[in-house]
Design a protein around this motif. Sequence first.
Motif, PDB file in Angstrom:
ATOM      1  N   LEU A 200      -4.311   0.151  -3.935  1.00  0.00           N
ATOM      2  CA  LEU A 200      -4.455  -0.087  -2.499  1.00  0.00           C
ATOM      3  C   LEU A 200      -3.104  -0.299  -1.823  1.00  0.00           C
ATOM      4  O   LEU A 200      -2.933   0.020  -0.645  1.00  0.00           O
ATOM      5  CB  LEU A 200      -5.363  -1.298  -2.255  1.00  0.00           C
ATOM      6  CG  LEU A 200      -6.845  -1.112  -2.585  1.00  0.00           C
ATOM      7  CD1 LEU A 200      -7.600  -2.434  -2.463  1.00  0.00           C
ATOM      8  CD2 LEU A 200      -7.467  -0.061  -1.658  1.00  0.00           C
ATOM      9  N   ASN A 201      -2.153  -0.845  -2.594  1.00  0.00           N
ATOM     10  CA  ASN A 201      -0.827  -1.115  -2.045  1.00  0.00           C
ATOM     11  C   ASN A 201       0.204  -0.044  -2.413  1.00  0.00           C
ATOM     12  O   ASN A 201       1.396  -0.221  -2.169  1.00  0.00           O
ATOM     13  CB  ASN A 201      -0.342  -2.488  -2.528  1.00  0.00           C
ATOM     14  CG  ASN A 201      -1.117  -3.625  -1.896  1.00  0.00           C
ATOM     15  OD1 ASN A 201      -0.945  -3.953  -0.723  1.00  0.00           O
ATOM     16  ND2 ASN A 201      -1.989  -4.253  -2.680  1.00  0.00           N
ATOM     17  N   ASP A 202      -0.298   1.066  -2.980  1.00  0.00           N
ATOM     18  CA  ASP A 202       0.576   2.191  -3.353  1.00  0.00           C
ATOM     19  C   ASP A 202       1.740   1.757  -4.237  1.00  0.00           C
ATOM     20  O   ASP A 202       2.888   2.177  -4.039  1.00  0.00           O
ATOM     21  CB  ASP A 202       1.117   2.899  -2.103  1.00  0.00           C
ATOM     22  CG  ASP A 202       0.030   3.625  -1.332  1.00  0.00           C
ATOM     23  OD1 ASP A 202      -0.860   4.202  -1.979  1.00  0.00           O
ATOM     24  OD2 ASP A 202       0.056   3.582  -0.086  1.00  0.00           O
ATOM     25  N   ILE A 203       1.451   0.928  -5.240  1.00  0.00           N
ATOM     26  CA  ILE A 203       2.481   0.488  -6.176  1.00  0.00           C
ATOM     27  C   ILE A 203       2.303   1.258  -7.488  1.00  0.00           C
ATOM     28  O   ILE A 203       1.484   0.894  -8.336  1.00  0.00           O
ATOM     29  CB  ILE A 203       2.405  -1.029  -6.421  1.00  0.00           C
ATOM     30  CG1 ILE A 203       2.527  -1.795  -5.098  1.00  0.00           C
ATOM     31  CG2 ILE A 203       3.500  -1.468  -7.384  1.00  0.00           C
ATOM     32  CD1 ILE A 203       2.321  -3.282  -5.230  1.00  0.00           C
ATOM     33  N   TYR A 204       3.029   2.346  -7.614  1.00  0.00           N
ATOM     34  CA  TYR A 204       2.917   3.208  -8.781  1.00  0.00           C
ATOM     35  C   TYR A 204       4.226   3.207  -9.569  1.00  0.00           C
ATOM     36  O   TYR A 204       5.277   2.823  -9.060  1.00  0.00           O
ATOM     37  CB  TYR A 204       2.564   4.640  -8.360  1.00  0.00           C
ATOM     38  CG  TYR A 204       1.228   4.768  -7.676  1.00  0.00           C
ATOM     39  CD1 TYR A 204       0.050   4.756  -8.417  1.00  0.00           C
ATOM     40  CD2 TYR A 204       1.136   4.893  -6.292  1.00  0.00           C
ATOM     41  CE1 TYR A 204      -1.182   4.882  -7.802  1.00  0.00           C
ATOM     42  CE2 TYR A 204      -0.096   5.015  -5.665  1.00  0.00           C
ATOM     43  CZ  TYR A 204      -1.256   5.005  -6.432  1.00  0.00           C
ATOM     44  OH  TYR A 204      -2.472   5.119  -5.806  1.00  0.00           O
TER      45      TYR A 204
ATOM     46  N   GLU B 106      -6.640  -1.773  -9.286  1.00  0.00           N
ATOM     47  CA  GLU B 106      -7.114  -1.318  -7.976  1.00  0.00           C
ATOM     48  C   GLU B 106      -6.299  -1.945  -6.845  1.00  0.00           C
ATOM     49  O   GLU B 106      -6.052  -1.310  -5.817  1.00  0.00           O
ATOM     50  CB  GLU B 106      -8.600  -1.619  -7.819  1.00  0.00           C
ATOM     51  CG  GLU B 106      -9.470  -0.755  -8.715  1.00  0.00           C
ATOM     52  CD  GLU B 106     -10.934  -0.765  -8.300  1.00  0.00           C
ATOM     53  OE1 GLU B 106     -11.296  -1.554  -7.397  1.00  0.00           O
ATOM     54  OE2 GLU B 106     -11.701   0.027  -8.866  1.00  0.00           O
ATOM     55  N   LYS B 107      -5.871  -3.186  -7.029  1.00  0.00           N
ATOM     56  CA  LYS B 107      -5.025  -3.823  -6.022  1.00  0.00           C
ATOM     57  C   LYS B 107      -3.705  -3.069  -5.879  1.00  0.00           C
ATOM     58  O   LYS B 107      -3.205  -2.853  -4.760  1.00  0.00           O
ATOM     59  CB  LYS B 107      -4.763  -5.279  -6.403  1.00  0.00           C
ATOM     60  CG  LYS B 107      -3.913  -6.034  -5.388  1.00  0.00           C
ATOM     61  CD  LYS B 107      -3.723  -7.486  -5.804  1.00  0.00           C
ATOM     62  CE  LYS B 107      -2.866  -8.241  -4.793  1.00  0.00           C
ATOM     63  NZ  LYS B 107      -2.666  -9.664  -5.205  1.00  0.00           N
ATOM     64  N   LYS B 108      -3.136  -2.645  -7.018  1.00  0.00           N
ATOM     65  CA  LYS B 108      -1.896  -1.869  -6.956  1.00  0.00           C
ATOM     66  C   LYS B 108      -2.122  -0.516  -6.283  1.00  0.00           C
ATOM     67  O   LYS B 108      -1.263  -0.031  -5.536  1.00  0.00           O
ATOM     68  CB  LYS B 108      -1.322  -1.681  -8.362  1.00  0.00           C
ATOM     69  CG  LYS B 108      -0.627  -2.921  -8.907  1.00  0.00           C
ATOM     70  CD  LYS B 108       0.298  -2.583 -10.051  1.00  0.00           C
ATOM     71  CE  LYS B 108       1.206  -3.762 -10.390  1.00  0.00           C
ATOM     72  NZ  LYS B 108       2.207  -3.422 -11.424  1.00  0.00           N
TER      73      LYS B 108
END
Length: 221
Positions: free
Chosen positions: A191-195, A187-189
């Motif tokens: 929120l930070n748009d780290i895909y 979920e943290k990723k």
Amino acid sequence: MCSVAVSEDGKVIFDKADRTGNNHAEALGSFVDEAMSFADSHAIPLDAVAVSSGPGSYTGLRIGVSMAKGVCYALGLPLLSVPTLELMCVPILLRNEEIEDDALLCPMIDARRMEVYAALYDRALKPVRGIQADVVDGDTYRQWLDQRPVYFFGNGAAKCMDTIAHPNAHLIEGIEPLAKWMMPLAEKKMLNDIYEDVAYFVPYYLKDFVAKTPKDLLRGN
């Protein structure tokens, strides 16, 4: 370990795991079907798929990543990756408030004999030492153990404790790399748009795969 989970708004609402180590390719497909059926029956839209990215079993990582990519392609979902050693720290941080503020966490995955895949993190999950394949002896972690407590856990930890043999070394048993622990990191990723790139993402094997030459039973070699 083979496991699948569904989370919503910071809570795990479905999880299933197989600890037998057998037929994970078959079990994973069934678990994913159950998870998606659960989400559909509760009218829960899927926003992303997260997969543990390694290190770990070469075959297991390929099975997990292939399944995650298949779901992403089929449903048009983005892909998230969560380092396996980091997700193993999550239950420690959630359950063990008695751990000292300056303590280090050392998740270990068994890599046969006295070798483990391991890393060192502080309580904020900031890497203190990156992921390595360690052949453990009495000096492997001494520079950190001489300064502060280090908590070792995972299926590679118990076999190392006698060898490490330091008063600041502590073993925590029963920690497994389960999908349900991925939620806060995934979920943290999000929120930070780290895909990840669904087409090109590969897991972190750490060591190259070496295929063994099959025995020639007819020739006896």
